[in-house]
Enzyme design. Structure first.
Site, PDB file in Angstrom:
ATOM      1  N   SER A 137      42.348  38.075  43.751  1.00 32.01           N
ATOM      2  CA  SER A 137      43.342  38.389  44.785  1.00 32.01           C
ATOM      3  C   SER A 137      43.033  39.799  45.039  1.00 32.01           C
ATOM      4  O   SER A 137      42.956  40.658  44.363  1.00 32.01           O
ATOM      5  CB  SER A 137      44.660  37.876  44.160  1.00 32.01           C
ATOM      6  N   TYR A 149      50.174  39.237  36.415  1.00 32.00           N
ATOM      7  CA  TYR A 149      49.423  38.587  37.412  1.00 32.00           C
ATOM      8  C   TYR A 149      48.264  39.459  37.995  1.00 32.00           C
ATOM      9  O   TYR A 149      47.027  38.691  37.834  1.00 32.00           O
ATOM     10  CB  TYR A 149      50.160  37.847  38.606  1.00 32.00           C
TER      11      TYR A 149
END
Length: 270
Positions: A137, A149
């Site tokens: 990501s 995350y």
């Protein structure tokens, strides 16, 4: 036909990967916790004339990971492409997050990626072909404050970078996919076109093109690509320097005269 195993294939980017690979003629093994979602993805894939097996497994658990590892390592049913797409996003700030949820995020985003890749690579290398796609990501580069995350996705980027460096000459490719926000329905996206929001089908297309070109990092979207390009520039320079140093050491070793020093005698007890 060759076979691809896609994790997190019940919806979102995983389902888009499954559809594209099915259209390319690849048989599929689809892995996720949601059986109903997997069956929908499998049914759509079968319309393209390929087989699509469903493996219901929770990759945050040892049992779920073991089931997926056994399938990806099966020598009688080889997997030529592994798409490590499954991911969990805990949006809570670290000090406020539940520890169990944080561990589940790590087990899905990190442990599963490592264990499935570890299971897949020996067979791929022995066959001299194969590929691994690790979905990271953009958050792995520019995380929000307190984002755990983002930390897991930074690991995916570093893991892919180091593992891919060990694969030249094996016939096996590995790439990290680093998308920004995508119109998968997971987040509320604006109706108007925006460089911040990517079409998932275009993301998959770009990833497969870059994989075919031998690249190890794919960042779809001109805006995200320009930022990552700037952030990656120092690392590219360091890699180039490391390669030069490595070649210099290898050449020095090849040119060095053989040692004339006799080894010391080994004394043994009488």
């Amino acid at each position: 036909m060759s076979t691809a195993l896609v994790t997190g294939a019940s919806r979102g980017l995983g389902a888009v990967f499954a559809d594209r690979l099915a259209r390319d003629g690849m048989d599929l093994v689809l892995v996720a916790r949601d059986r109903a979602g997997l069956e929908r993805t499998a049914a759509a894939a079968r319309r393209h004339g390929v087989s699509a097996d469903v493996l219901v497994a929770d990759l945050s658990t040892p049992a779920g990971r073991a089931a997926a590892e056994d399938r990806v390592a099966d020598p009688y049913r080889p997997v030529e492409m592994l798409v490590n797409n499954a991911g969990v996003e805990n949006s809570d700030v670290f000090v406020e997050a539940d520890l169990h949820d944080l561990q589940s995020q790590i087990d899905t985003n990190i442990t599963a990626v490592m264990s499935l890749t570890h299971a897949a690579l020996p067979g791929m290398i022995a066959r001299g072909s194969g590929s691994v796609i690790n979905v990271a990501s953009f958050a792995g580069y520019l995380p929000a404050p307190g984002s755990t995350y983002a930390s897991t996705k930074a690991w995916v980027l570093a893991f892919t970078d180091t593992m891919a460096a060990s694969l030249p000459g094996t016939g096996v490719g590995m790439i990290a996919l680093c998308p920004g926000r995508m119109r998968t329905g997971k987040h509320d996206a604006p109706a108007a076109p925006s460089p911040l929001w990517l079409d998932p089908a275009a993301v998959v297309d770009q990833c497969l093109r870059d994989l075919g070109r031998g690249r190890t990092l794919c960042t779809p979207g001109w805006l995200y690509r320009s930022v990552v390009g700037a952030l990656e520039a120092p690392r590219r320079s360091m890699r180039a320097a490391a390669r030069l140093v490595g070649r210099g050491r290898a050449q020095h070793g090849a040119d060095a005269p053989p040692s004339t020093t006799r080894p010391a005698p080994v004394r043994t007890a009488a």
